[in-house]
Structure formats: structure tokens, C-alpha cells
Design an enzyme around this catalytic site. Sequence first.
Site, PDB file in Angstrom:
ATOM      1  N   ASP A  12     -24.335  -4.504 -18.534  1.00  0.00           N
ATOM      2  CA  ASP A  12     -23.213  -3.576 -18.719  1.00  0.00           C
ATOM      3  C   ASP A  12     -23.477  -2.343 -17.864  1.00  0.00           C
ATOM      4  OD1 ASP A  12     -21.043  -2.104 -19.637  1.00  0.00           O
ATOM      5  OD2 ASP A  12     -22.102  -1.417 -21.439  1.00  0.00           O
ATOM      6  N   GLY A  14     -22.612   1.022 -16.800  1.00  0.00           N
ATOM      7  CA  GLY A  14     -21.817   2.148 -17.257  1.00  0.00           C
ATOM      8  C   GLY A  14     -22.017   3.375 -16.404  1.00  0.00           C
ATOM      9  N   ASN A  15     -21.294   4.425 -16.717  1.00  0.00           N
ATOM     10  CA  ASN A  15     -21.351   5.646 -15.918  1.00  0.00           C
ATOM     11  C   ASN A  15     -22.657   6.410 -16.079  1.00  0.00           C
ATOM     12  OD1 ASN A  15     -18.610   5.819 -14.658  1.00  0.00           O
ATOM     13  ND2 ASN A  15     -17.976   5.710 -16.794  1.00  0.00           N
ATOM     14  N   THR A  16     -23.278   6.313 -17.254  1.00  0.00           N
ATOM     15  CA  THR A  16     -24.515   7.041 -17.522  1.00  0.00           C
ATOM     16  C   THR A  16     -25.734   6.141 -17.472  1.00  0.00           C
ATOM     17  OG1 THR A  16     -23.342   8.634 -18.908  1.00  0.00           O
ATOM     18  CG2 THR A  16     -25.718   8.510 -19.181  1.00  0.00           C
ATOM     19  N   ILE A  18     -27.234   1.730 -17.470  1.00  0.00           N
ATOM     20  CA  ILE A  18     -26.983   0.310 -17.252  1.00  0.00           C
ATOM     21  C   ILE A  18     -27.782  -0.451 -18.293  1.00  0.00           C
ATOM     22  CG2 ILE A  18     -27.119  -1.607 -15.609  1.00  0.00           C
ATOM     23  CD1 ILE A  18     -27.167   0.564 -13.376  1.00  0.00           C
ATOM     24  N   ASP A 111     -15.591  -2.680 -20.160  1.00  0.00           N
ATOM     25  CA  ASP A 111     -16.413  -2.407 -21.339  1.00  0.00           C
ATOM     26  C   ASP A 111     -15.553  -2.264 -22.591  1.00  0.00           C
ATOM     27  OD1 ASP A 111     -15.282  -0.095 -20.298  1.00  0.00           O
ATOM     28  OD2 ASP A 111     -17.046   1.156 -20.655  1.00  0.00           O
ATOM     29  N   VAL A 112     -14.425  -1.563 -22.467  1.00  0.00           N
ATOM     30  CA  VAL A 112     -13.502  -1.440 -23.602  1.00  0.00           C
ATOM     31  C   VAL A 112     -12.960  -2.812 -23.985  1.00  0.00           C
ATOM     32  CG1 VAL A 112     -11.293  -0.480 -24.379  1.00  0.00           C
ATOM     33  CG2 VAL A 112     -12.866   0.928 -23.024  1.00  0.00           C
ATOM     34  N   THR A 135     -20.620   8.096 -22.386  1.00  0.00           N
ATOM     35  CA  THR A 135     -20.164   9.095 -21.422  1.00  0.00           C
ATOM     36  C   THR A 135     -18.767   9.567 -21.798  1.00  0.00           C
ATOM     37  OG1 THR A 135     -21.428   7.958 -19.697  1.00  0.00           O
ATOM     38  CG2 THR A 135     -19.785   9.562 -18.985  1.00  0.00           C
ATOM     39  N   THR A 187     -25.876  30.648 -32.484  1.00  0.00           N
ATOM     40  CA  THR A 187     -25.053  30.110 -31.397  1.00  0.00           C
ATOM     41  C   THR A 187     -25.342  28.638 -31.166  1.00  0.00           C
ATOM     42  OG1 THR A 187     -24.931  32.265 -30.314  1.00  0.00           O
ATOM     43  CG2 THR A 187     -24.474  30.330 -28.958  1.00  0.00           C
TER      44      THR A 187
END
Length: 262
Positions: A12, A14-16, A18, A111-112, A135, A187
Site C-alpha cells: 500500500d 501512501g503519501n506518508t 508504504i 486505498d479508499v 495523512t 498551550t
Amino acid sequence: MNKPLLSELIIDIGNTSIAFALFKDNQVNLFIKMKTNLMLRYDEVYSFFEENFDFNVNKVFISSVVPILNETFKNVIFSFFKIKPLFIGFDLNYDLTFNPYKSDKFLLGSDVFANLVAAIENYSFENVLVVDLGTACTIFAVSRQDGILGGIINSGPLINFNSLLDNAYLIKKFPISTPNNLLERTTSGSVNSGLFYQYKYLIEGVYRDIKQMYKKKFNLIITGGNADLILSLIEIEFIFNIHLTVEGVRILGNSIDFKFVN
């Protein structure tokens, strides 16, 4: 000594990251990841395979949302395993137990698409809401009777966090973690709370709205590399399956109608 036989390698891209999953006897036997790099070279990928895959495989199925890397992986896999990998996609023809598209096919990330197929094929659910928190944060609904109903795509927690750091001068980088309270007094605590509670309310809100919209019961399945950060906040019954995408890719790869593959 002979290499152990693991018949299917699922990738798979992916953008971030594998993800690589080796399946044996219908179970994930090995699951590892490497960081996505748009400049990944052939020799880097090949070395990764040498270090991690001392196995024989006879099938390789790939889902990719980073097409610039497809040719590199195709070449490495052919050299390493002597196998031509199959890239799955929403626009191919599959022999499934349900019809994902009741009308015209529409553009959908592989992927979806894999997530939605796995949600129906691997579970005895009629209607499912699938959340993938990586991501991006994707929330899509699928029905055994009516197919893919649609969904929403939002940025994931790390993108939101980094965007805030880039645009808020006084907020400095700090480790993100699941907040202890909704209302925090520091914060960093308040940023953590805002970062993760937004996904809690997004997921729960969409879930409640689609139940009301369709007048049906929906089951909730959550997956994705960042999902563990919000699971404890979700107050709706759900299933967490970190392997959902690779399971879906495997199902699609094994059910493809090869008459329609070039």
C-alpha cells in the site's frame, strides 16, 4: 535452506508511508512500513526488499496513491521475485459478493476503495462507515445493497498540526499525544485537545448524521496509521483494524477479472 513460502505480498503506497503485508494462510504474517519518499531510487527499494523479504511469493498486489513511484516498485518486484505486480484500482472489474457501484463509476483512491471492499467482504455488516486516519482523514460509507454511498476527505492530524506550527509564530513544536481533558490550560495541551477532539466530533457527527439520513444501522470501522491517537476518545462502538487496507487490496487482487486487465 529453502525460503519459507508466503504466497501473497500486498503493498500500500501512501503519501506518508508504504505498508508491506505478507499473507500466509489468509493471515497477515508480516507487516512493516517504510517512509514514503518521492525520490526513492531503484537501489534503495531493492535493498529494503533484501533486508526484509527473505520469502518466496507468487502474487504481488499494489495499491498506490503516489503514481510517481509505481514504475520503480514494478521494476524492483519483477527483479526480486520474477513476478509482475498487479496494481488495483477503482476502475477495474472485480468478482465480489456485492456491487460497489450501483450507477456510474466515480474517481476514488485505490486505498479508499480497498477499505470499503474489505469492510463489506470481511464482515457480515450490511452498512458500514469506514474511517481512515492517516495523512488524510477519509470517512466513507458503503452498503452491501446500495454500494459505495460517498464520503468526505479532510486533512489528517499531522498535516493540521504542522500547518498550525507554520502559521502561528508563538506556537513551537512539541510532541503530540492524546489529550487528558477536553479543556486544557497550557498551550501544548490545548493544541493537542483541539487537534484530536476535532476528529472525535467529526467521526461521531458524521456517523450520527448518516444513520439519520439513511434510516439504517451503520457499523463503524476505523483504520489508519494515526488512528491510535483518537481511539480512546470515540464513544461509539467501533472495530479497529490496522490491516483493513491491505486486506482490501488482497481481496481485490484475487477477485479481478483478468479479461479487463491490459
